[in-house]
Design an enzyme around this catalytic site. Structure first.
Site, PDB file in Angstrom:
ATOM      1  N   ARG A 175      23.023  61.121   1.576  1.00 14.78           N
ATOM      2  CA  ARG A 175      22.112  60.268   1.118  1.00 14.78           C
ATOM      3  C   ARG A 175      20.940  60.771   0.254  1.00 14.78           C
ATOM      4  NH1 ARG A 175      19.945  58.716   7.222  1.00 14.78           N
ATOM      5  NH2 ARG A 175      22.237  58.196   7.269  1.00 14.78           N
ATOM      6  N   HIS A 176      20.859  62.025   0.466  1.00 15.97           N
ATOM      7  CA  HIS A 176      19.468  62.480  -0.318  1.00 15.97           C
ATOM      8  C   HIS A 176      20.067  63.861  -1.105  1.00 15.97           C
ATOM      9  CE1 HIS A 176      18.777  64.387   3.473  1.00 15.97           C
ATOM     10  NE2 HIS A 176      18.159  63.497   4.018  1.00 15.97           N
TER      11      HIS A 176
ATOM     12  N   ASN B 141      10.425  70.927   3.444  1.00 15.97           N
ATOM     13  CA  ASN B 141      11.658  70.222   3.588  1.00 15.97           C
ATOM     14  C   ASN B 141      11.636  69.352   2.088  1.00 15.97           C
ATOM     15  OD1 ASN B 141      13.516  67.902   3.906  1.00 15.97           O
ATOM     16  ND2 ASN B 141      14.030  68.674   6.125  1.00 15.97           N
TER      17      ASN B 141
ATOM     18  N   HIS C 296       9.485  68.169  12.739  1.00 17.27           N
ATOM     19  CA  HIS C 296       9.959  66.820  12.500  1.00 17.27           C
ATOM     20  C   HIS C 296       8.510  65.886  12.805  1.00 17.27           C
ATOM     21  CE1 HIS C 296      12.008  62.896  12.576  1.00 17.27           C
ATOM     22  NE2 HIS C 296      13.167  63.640  12.019  1.00 17.27           N
ATOM     23  N   GLY C 297       8.413  65.246  11.718  1.00 22.13           N
ATOM     24  CA  GLY C 297       7.218  64.091  11.905  1.00 22.13           C
ATOM     25  C   GLY C 297       5.969  64.823  11.710  1.00 22.13           C
TER      26      GLY C 297
ATOM     27  N   GLY D  16       8.413  68.080   6.067  1.00 24.80           N
ATOM     28  CA  GLY D  16       8.862  67.394   4.887  1.00 24.80           C
ATOM     29  C   GLY D  16       8.343  66.162   4.494  1.00 24.80           C
ATOM     30  N   HIS D  17       8.762  65.018   5.192  1.00 25.84           N
ATOM     31  CA  HIS D  17       8.398  63.464   4.764  1.00 25.84           C
ATOM     32  C   HIS D  17       7.074  63.322   4.624  1.00 25.84           C
ATOM     33  CE1 HIS D  17       7.680  59.156   5.401  1.00 25.84           C
ATOM     34  NE2 HIS D  17       9.053  59.107   4.890  1.00 25.84           N
TER      35      HIS D  17
ATOM     36  N   HIS E 173      18.380  69.442   3.793  1.00 23.91           N
ATOM     37  CA  HIS E 173      19.572  68.890   4.792  1.00 23.91           C
ATOM     38  C   HIS E 173      20.736  68.217   3.964  1.00 23.91           C
ATOM     39  CE1 HIS E 173      20.590  66.188   8.561  1.00 23.91           C
ATOM     40  NE2 HIS E 173      21.517  66.849   8.062  1.00 23.91           N
TER      41      HIS E 173
ATOM     42  N   GLU F  28      14.748  75.515  16.862  1.00 24.43           N
ATOM     43  CA  GLU F  28      13.697  74.697  16.242  1.00 24.43           C
ATOM     44  C   GLU F  28      13.364  73.730  17.431  1.00 24.43           C
ATOM     45  OE1 GLU F  28      13.670  74.122  12.205  1.00 24.43           O
ATOM     46  OE2 GLU F  28      12.375  71.986  12.379  1.00 24.43           O
TER      47      GLU F  28
ATOM     48  N   ARG G 187      23.257  66.153   4.169  1.00 22.57           N
ATOM     49  CA  ARG G 187      23.951  65.242   5.299  1.00 22.57           C
ATOM     50  C   ARG G 187      25.321  64.862   4.816  1.00 22.57           C
ATOM     51  NH1 ARG G 187      20.082  62.445   8.389  1.00 22.57           N
ATOM     52  NH2 ARG G 187      21.940  61.341   9.311  1.00 22.57           N
TER      53      ARG G 187
ATOM     54  N   ASP H  67      14.161  66.989   0.976  1.00 23.38           N
ATOM     55  CA  ASP H  67      14.955  66.245   0.978  1.00 23.38           C
ATOM     56  C   ASP H  67      14.512  64.823   0.438  1.00 23.38           C
ATOM     57  OD1 ASP H  67      16.438  67.642   2.597  1.00 23.38           O
ATOM     58  OD2 ASP H  67      16.326  66.533   4.431  1.00 23.38           O
ATOM     59  N   HIS H  68      13.241  64.536   0.675  1.00 21.56           N
ATOM     60  CA  HIS H  68      12.748  63.113   0.347  1.00 21.56           C
ATOM     61  C   HIS H  68      12.588  63.069  -0.960  1.00 21.56           C
ATOM     62  CE1 HIS H  68      13.917  61.592   4.080  1.00 21.56           C
ATOM     63  NE2 HIS H  68      13.242  62.571   4.799  1.00 21.56           N
TER      64      HIS H  68
ATOM     65  N   THR I 267      20.506  64.403  22.163  1.00 17.72           N
ATOM     66  CA  THR I 267      20.012  64.211  23.610  1.00 17.72           C
ATOM     67  C   THR I 267      19.183  63.156  23.692  1.00 17.72           C
ATOM     68  OG1 THR I 267      17.978  65.504  22.923  1.00 17.72           O
ATOM     69  CG2 THR I 267      19.817  66.795  23.785  1.00 17.72           C
ATOM     70  N   THR I 268      18.770  62.582  24.611  1.00 17.24           N
ATOM     71  CA  THR I 268      17.792  61.472  24.588  1.00 17.24           C
ATOM     72  C   THR I 268      16.395  61.523  23.779  1.00 17.24           C
ATOM     73  OG1 THR I 268      16.951  62.220  26.852  1.00 17.24           O
ATOM     74  CG2 THR I 268      18.529  60.303  26.800  1.00 17.24           C
TER      75      THR I 268
ATOM     76  N   ARG J 296      17.321  55.600  -7.607  1.00 20.74           N
ATOM     77  CA  ARG J 296      17.725  55.042  -9.045  1.00 20.74           C
ATOM     78  C   ARG J 296      18.980  55.772  -9.654  1.00 20.74           C
ATOM     79  NH1 ARG J 296      13.903  52.479 -12.242  1.00 20.74           N
ATOM     80  NH2 ARG J 296      13.190  50.720 -10.582  1.00 20.74           N
TER      81      ARG J 296
ATOM     82  N   GLU K  70      20.101  72.815   6.399  1.00 15.90           N
ATOM     83  CA  GLU K  70      20.357  72.024   7.510  1.00 15.90           C
ATOM     84  C   GLU K  70      21.722  71.358   7.414  1.00 15.90           C
ATOM     85  OE1 GLU K  70      15.604  70.968   8.798  1.00 15.90           O
ATOM     86  OE2 GLU K  70      16.929  69.294   8.026  1.00 15.90           O
TER      87      GLU K  70
HETATM   88  N1  PXP Z   1      13.030  70.167  11.054  1.00 18.97           N
HETATM   89  C1  PXP Z   1      14.526  69.631  11.158  1.00 18.97           C
HETATM   90  C2  PXP Z   1      15.490  70.327  11.948  1.00 18.97           C
HETATM   91  C3  PXP Z   1      14.831  68.167  10.594  1.00 18.97           C
HETATM   92  O1  PXP Z   1      15.928  67.873  10.562  1.00 18.97           O
HETATM   93  C4  PXP Z   1      13.582  67.951   9.767  1.00 18.97           C
HETATM   94  C5  PXP Z   1      13.878  66.603   8.904  1.00 18.97           C
HETATM   95  O2  PXP Z   1      14.269  65.486   9.428  1.00 18.97           O
HETATM   96  C6  PXP Z   1      12.358  68.337   9.850  1.00 18.97           C
HETATM   97  C7  PXP Z   1      12.189  69.410  10.226  1.00 18.97           C
HETATM   98  C8  PXP Z   1      11.126  67.687   8.711  1.00 18.97           C
HETATM   99  O3  PXP Z   1      10.709  66.515   9.406  1.00 18.97           O
HETATM  100  P1  PXP Z   1       9.782  65.500   8.655  1.00 18.97           P
HETATM  101  O4  PXP Z   1      10.754  65.447   7.309  1.00 18.97           O
HETATM  102  O5  PXP Z   1       9.820  64.471   9.466  1.00 18.97           O
HETATM  103  O6  PXP Z   1       8.515  66.334   8.189  1.00 18.97           O
END
Ligand code: PXP
Length: 249
Positions: A54-55, A12, A199-200, A221-222, A48, A156, A50, A14-15, A105-106, A23, A75
């Protein structure tokens, strides 16, 4: 039969765009990152778009469709605007994600169970256009059953709660979250859904998730973009690839 084959890595980007947009200029270029990622062993690129841009920008998506030789996983929120953009580009995959609090969801995945009719109508044209439709959901049986009923081909699973518990040092919660992810991967697979996760995820958290035989793709990604500050993007991806392959072996 569960899949014991090679686990795909979607990177990913995005970042990279987050840093560029800090900038407002052209650097660093997410397209260049995508090209390096695919050379470094990414099996796909995830981005993604958005609603607030934002990115990733509309031009980034257009550029990715032009330059990529690996599949794009697009995404998007379940909005008319995003549906039109996806139908114009017809990426290999679309992953429907929550953006607003009430869509979640929660646990943070998409609230599919309460929105079944709306989402079924929303994804039908995307499927008809040839996109593989993935739904980003918590490891929750109700959400998985709903994703199956609306005709998604892929789910996912949201690994954020597991990664957060790991980061907080709460080993009981971490193990519970991991167990839920393990069981729900098996359950989704038994319904005929293709299972992805993300994610994460980091070098410290990827191994147990990569070891689930039903999981076919991780989207990360991040952490990778952050790690590339220290290692460079290609070595950061190569290290993730090694950990995933070792977990699968
Ligand atoms: N999967 C989905 C559906 C996401 O929306 C994201 C980004 O938020 C990721 C995976 C990747 O998450 P991360 O950037 O925390 O690795």
């Amino acid at each position: 039969m569960a899949n014991h084959g090679k686990l795909r890595l979607g990177v990913n980007i995005d970042h990279v765009a987050t840093v560029r947009n800090a900038r407002g200029g052209a650097y660093p270029d997410p397209l260049r990152a995508a090209k390096i990622a695919q050379e470094a062993g990414a099996d796909g690129i995830t981005a993604h778009l958005r609603e607030d841009r934002r990115h990733i920008s509309d031009a980034d998506i257009e550029g990715l469709m032009d330059v990529l030789s690996v599949p794009l996983n697009f995404e998007m929120a379940a909005t008319d605007e995003m549906q039109q953009i996806a139908l114009r580009h017809k990426p290999h995959a679309v992953c429907i994600v929550p953006e607003k609090r009430e869509e979640r969801t929660t646990e943070g995945g998409l609230e599919v169970a309460r929105e079944e009719n709306k989402l079924a109508h929303f994804i039908a044209p995307l499927r008809d256009a040839g996109c593989r439709v993935s739904i980003f959901i918590a490891a929750d049986k109700r959400q998985i059953e709903a994703a199956h009923r609306i005709g998604a081909q892929v789910i996912e699973l949201h690994t954020g709660a597991y990664c957060d518990a790991h980061a907080e040092g709460d080993t009981d919660k971490r193990d519970q979250e991991l167990q839920a992810l393990r069981e729900m991967s098996g359950f989704a697979h038994s319904l005929g859904l293709e299972v992805h996760a993300g994610h994460g995820l980091t070098y410290d958290t990827v191994t147990p998730v990569a070891a689930f035989p039903e999981v076919m793709e991780l989207n990360i990604g991040h952490f990778l973009i952050g790690e590339s500050i220290f290692l460079g993007l290609a070595p950061a991806i190569a290290q993730m690839r090694r950990l995933m392959d070792a977990a699968r072996a």
